[in-house]
Design a protein around this motif. Structure first.
Motif, PDB file in Angstrom:
ATOM      1  N   GLY A 195       0.816  -1.212   0.000  1.00 31.57           N
ATOM      2  CA  GLY A 195       0.000   0.000   0.000  1.00 31.57           C
ATOM      3  C   GLY A 195       0.842   1.251   0.000  1.00 31.57           C
ATOM      4  O   GLY A 195       0.516   2.237  -0.657  1.00 31.57           O
ATOM      5  N   SER A 196       1.945   1.226   0.731  1.00 32.18           N
ATOM      6  CA  SER A 196       2.825   2.387   0.799  1.00 32.18           C
ATOM      7  C   SER A 196       3.459   2.661  -0.556  1.00 32.18           C
ATOM      8  O   SER A 196       3.550   3.805  -0.997  1.00 32.18           O
ATOM      9  CB  SER A 196       3.904   2.161   1.851  1.00 32.18           C
ATOM     10  N   PHE A 197       3.913   1.599  -1.241  1.00 32.69           N
ATOM     11  CA  PHE A 197       4.513   1.764  -2.562  1.00 32.69           C
ATOM     12  C   PHE A 197       3.502   2.344  -3.544  1.00 32.69           C
ATOM     13  O   PHE A 197       3.815   3.266  -4.320  1.00 32.69           O
ATOM     14  CB  PHE A 197       5.041   0.425  -3.080  1.00 32.69           C
ATOM     15  N   TYR A 198       2.291   1.822  -3.533  1.00 29.20           N
ATOM     16  CA  TYR A 198       1.253   2.309  -4.446  1.00 29.20           C
ATOM     17  C   TYR A 198       0.967   3.792  -4.189  1.00 29.20           C
ATOM     18  O   TYR A 198       0.810   4.576  -5.130  1.00 29.20           O
ATOM     19  CB  TYR A 198      -0.017   1.484  -4.261  1.00 29.20           C
ATOM     20  N   GLN A 199       0.947   4.172  -2.904  1.00 28.74           N
ATOM     21  CA  GLN A 199       0.646   5.562  -2.546  1.00 28.74           C
ATOM     22  C   GLN A 199       1.701   6.509  -3.112  1.00 28.74           C
ATOM     23  O   GLN A 199       1.377   7.495  -3.778  1.00 28.74           O
ATOM     24  CB  GLN A 199       0.583   5.707  -1.025  1.00 28.74           C
ATOM     25  N   GLU A 201       3.919   5.913  -5.459  1.00 26.90           N
ATOM     26  CA  GLU A 201       4.004   5.807  -6.917  1.00 26.90           C
ATOM     27  C   GLU A 201       2.991   6.727  -7.582  1.00 26.90           C
ATOM     28  O   GLU A 201       3.325   7.444  -8.546  1.00 26.90           O
ATOM     29  CB  GLU A 201       3.768   4.358  -7.340  1.00 26.90           C
ATOM     30  N   LYS A 202       1.763   6.725  -7.102  1.00 28.33           N
ATOM     31  CA  LYS A 202       0.727   7.584  -7.675  1.00 28.33           C
ATOM     32  C   LYS A 202       1.059   9.059  -7.467  1.00 28.33           C
ATOM     33  O   LYS A 202       0.853   9.891  -8.354  1.00 28.33           O
ATOM     34  CB  LYS A 202      -0.631   7.258  -7.042  1.00 28.33           C
ATOM     35  N   LEU A 203       1.600   9.386  -6.284  1.00 31.29           N
ATOM     36  CA  LEU A 203       1.947  10.772  -6.004  1.00 31.29           C
ATOM     37  C   LEU A 203       3.053  11.275  -6.928  1.00 31.29           C
ATOM     38  O   LEU A 203       2.970  12.370  -7.481  1.00 31.29           O
ATOM     39  CB  LEU A 203       2.391  10.913  -4.540  1.00 31.29           C
ATOM     40  N   THR A 204       4.074  10.466  -7.112  1.00 32.37           N
ATOM     41  CA  THR A 204       5.201  10.903  -7.948  1.00 32.37           C
ATOM     42  C   THR A 204       4.822  10.965  -9.420  1.00 32.37           C
ATOM     43  O   THR A 204       5.329  11.804 -10.169  1.00 32.37           O
ATOM     44  CB  THR A 204       6.410   9.971  -7.762  1.00 32.37           C
ATOM     45  N   GLU A 205       3.921  10.094  -9.848  1.00 32.94           N
ATOM     46  CA  GLU A 205       3.449  10.157 -11.233  1.00 32.94           C
ATOM     47  C   GLU A 205       2.736  11.475 -11.491  1.00 32.94           C
ATOM     48  O   GLU A 205       2.952  12.140 -12.512  1.00 32.94           O
ATOM     49  CB  GLU A 205       2.504   8.987 -11.528  1.00 32.94           C
ATOM     50  N   SER A 206       1.885  11.872 -10.547  1.00 34.24           N
ATOM     51  CA  SER A 206       1.137  13.112 -10.723  1.00 34.24           C
ATOM     52  C   SER A 206       2.032  14.343 -10.597  1.00 34.24           C
ATOM     53  O   SER A 206       1.747  15.388 -11.164  1.00 34.24           O
ATOM     54  CB  SER A 206       0.004  13.194  -9.696  1.00 34.24           C
ATOM     55  N   LEU A 207       3.135  14.188  -9.860  1.00 32.19           N
ATOM     56  CA  LEU A 207       4.056  15.315  -9.672  1.00 32.19           C
ATOM     57  C   LEU A 207       5.169  15.322 -10.720  1.00 32.19           C
ATOM     58  O   LEU A 207       5.961  16.269 -10.759  1.00 32.19           O
ATOM     59  CB  LEU A 207       4.694  15.227  -8.268  1.00 32.19           C
ATOM     60  N   ASP A 208       5.228  14.275 -11.542  1.00 37.77           N
ATOM     61  CA  ASP A 208       6.280  14.133 -12.543  1.00 37.77           C
ATOM     62  C   ASP A 208       7.660  14.194 -11.887  1.00 37.77           C
ATOM     63  O   ASP A 208       8.553  14.946 -12.303  1.00 37.77           O
ATOM     64  CB  ASP A 208       6.144  15.222 -13.618  1.00 37.77           C
ATOM     65  N   ILE A 209       7.837  13.395 -10.847  1.00 33.69           N
ATOM     66  CA  ILE A 209       9.101  13.314 -10.112  1.00 33.69           C
ATOM     67  C   ILE A 209       9.586  11.874 -10.162  1.00 33.69           C
ATOM     68  O   ILE A 209       8.806  10.940  -9.897  1.00 33.69           O
ATOM     69  CB  ILE A 209       8.906  13.763  -8.648  1.00 33.69           C
ATOM     70  N   PRO A 210      10.835  11.633 -10.530  1.00 32.09           N
ATOM     71  CA  PRO A 210      11.344  10.260 -10.605  1.00 32.09           C
ATOM     72  C   PRO A 210      11.344   9.564  -9.250  1.00 32.09           C
ATOM     73  O   PRO A 210      11.664  10.175  -8.225  1.00 32.09           O
ATOM     74  CB  PRO A 210      12.769  10.431 -11.143  1.00 32.09           C
TER      75      PRO A 210
END
Length: 365
Positions: A195-199, A201-210
């Motif tokens: 769950g932590s990884f999914y959280q 991952e979604k945040l960084t995708e939306s922020l466009d951060i590697p």
């Protein structure tokens, strides 16, 4: 022989009350005049305690004190007749009562805010009686609270127990750094919780951060090399329990690869966590690394940040940020004196007015 204590707003009223209840045969043992209450919007109320001893046969309807209790009362409560006091004695007596009232009010405010030792005693030390209690507490909290301003190390490691808000804090910091023109790279060591990884991952995708998620020392070193050209590298660690020695050892091994001179180890502590639990976690982390600063998280879920302030003072751990909600990146604030005070109960301060009173003009802006 029996003793009773009668309380009223004046000596005359107390005497009349005693005679109405026990008749004219009462004998006055001692008298104590004092005042109670008094605050910003209320006046002090006068009180008089008459301690009487009753001849045999009288029916005592008030609280009866045994001989041992009355001896103790005599030590602490006996006061001379106010009409016979000199002006100097009256002034000293009034100052003493005022001091007790101030200290009592200050203690009540600190307890209401869950302020613990040693911060509790530090705030009350030589507490003045010629200042407004709330104002003096606010000033002392400002003086005694350590604030870490301008965290600017390349590697910023977020540490803390599971559920303390590390991942959300990581995302808030990442977006704020990016908005300020910094290049940001995130490494997550929390591969143990899906769950932590999914959280994150979604945040960084939306922020466009590697984002790189690692689970051992080799993959961690590889991720650090990838992040060489970035100005800020945020490292979100796994939540540790006090008793998980294996996981603690694994974390220690991976973090030893960091350039310590350019790293900031940040302890993320929820405002709802008990001081004893924070102390235990601090002992675990500090046994193999030096913590540099503290983020107080989940302030919106607690009535006060007194426990976190007590923890910070006890371990000399400066506060760098405060988070008070789930919104990214809005619900994070750099630690400032006014921000800390805004999360304290019962200070009843107009913070804008207070700012102009206690800070220099340039600081108050």
């Amino acid at each position: 022989m029996k003793y009773v204590t009668i309380t009223a707003s004046s000596y005359e009223e107390a005497l009349k009350k005693a005679e109405n209840e026990y008749g004219k045969d009462i004998r006055i043992h001692s008298r104590r005049d004092y005042s109670v209450g008094g605050g910003l919007f209320s006046r002090k109320k006068n009180r008089c305690d008459l301690t009487l001893y009753l001849p045999s046969g009288l029916n005592a309807k008030s609280k009866v004190n045994d001989d041992e209790s009355i001896l103790e009362f005599e030590k602490e409560a006996r006061t001379p007749d106010p009409d016979k006091l000199t002006k100097s004695e009256m002034l000293n007596a009034e100052c003493y009562r005022g001091s007790l009232e101030k200290i009592g009010k200050a203690e009540e405010i600190l307890k209401r805010n869950d302020i613990s030792e040693p911060l509790y005693s530090a705030i009350l030390k030589d507490f003045p009686i010629d200042q407004k209690t709330e104002l003096e507490i606010a000033k002392r909290i400002m003086d005694l609270s350590a604030i870490e301003k301008g965290v600017d190390n390349k590697y910023q490691v977020l540490l803390g127990p599971t559920g303390s808000g590390k991942t959300t804090t990581c995302a808030k910091l990442a977006l704020n750094y990016k908005k300020s023109g910094r290049s940001v790279f995130i490494i997550s060591l929390d591969s143990y919780r899906v769950g932590s990884f999914y959280q994150i991952e979604k945040l960084t995708e939306s922020l466009d951060i590697p984002l790189r998620t690692v689970n051992n020392e080799i993959s961690f070193i590889k991720a650090l090399r990838e992040a060489d050209d970035y100005s800020i590298v945020l490292i979100d660690t796994m939540g540790l329990s006090i008793s998980d020695d294996e996981l603690n050892l694994r974390l220690k091994s991976m973090l030893s690869d960091l350039n310590r001179a350019n790293s900031e180890f940040i302890f993320v502590s929820s405002a709802t966590t008990k001081l004893s639990d924070l102390d235990a976690l601090y002992d675990v982390y500090s046994s193999y690394m030096k913590l540099d600063s503290q983020v107080i998280s989940k302030v919106d879920e607690s009535s006060t940040i007194g426990t976190a302030l007590s923890f910070s003072y006890k371990h000399e751990l400066p506060i760098s940020f405060i988070t008070d909600g789930q919104r990214v990146p809005e619900d994070i604030k750099a630690a400032e004196s006014m921000v800390l005070l805004s999360y304290m109960n019962s200070l009843d301060l107009d913070l804008r007015r207070f700012q102009s009173q206690v800070l220099e003009p340039d600081e108050a802006r």
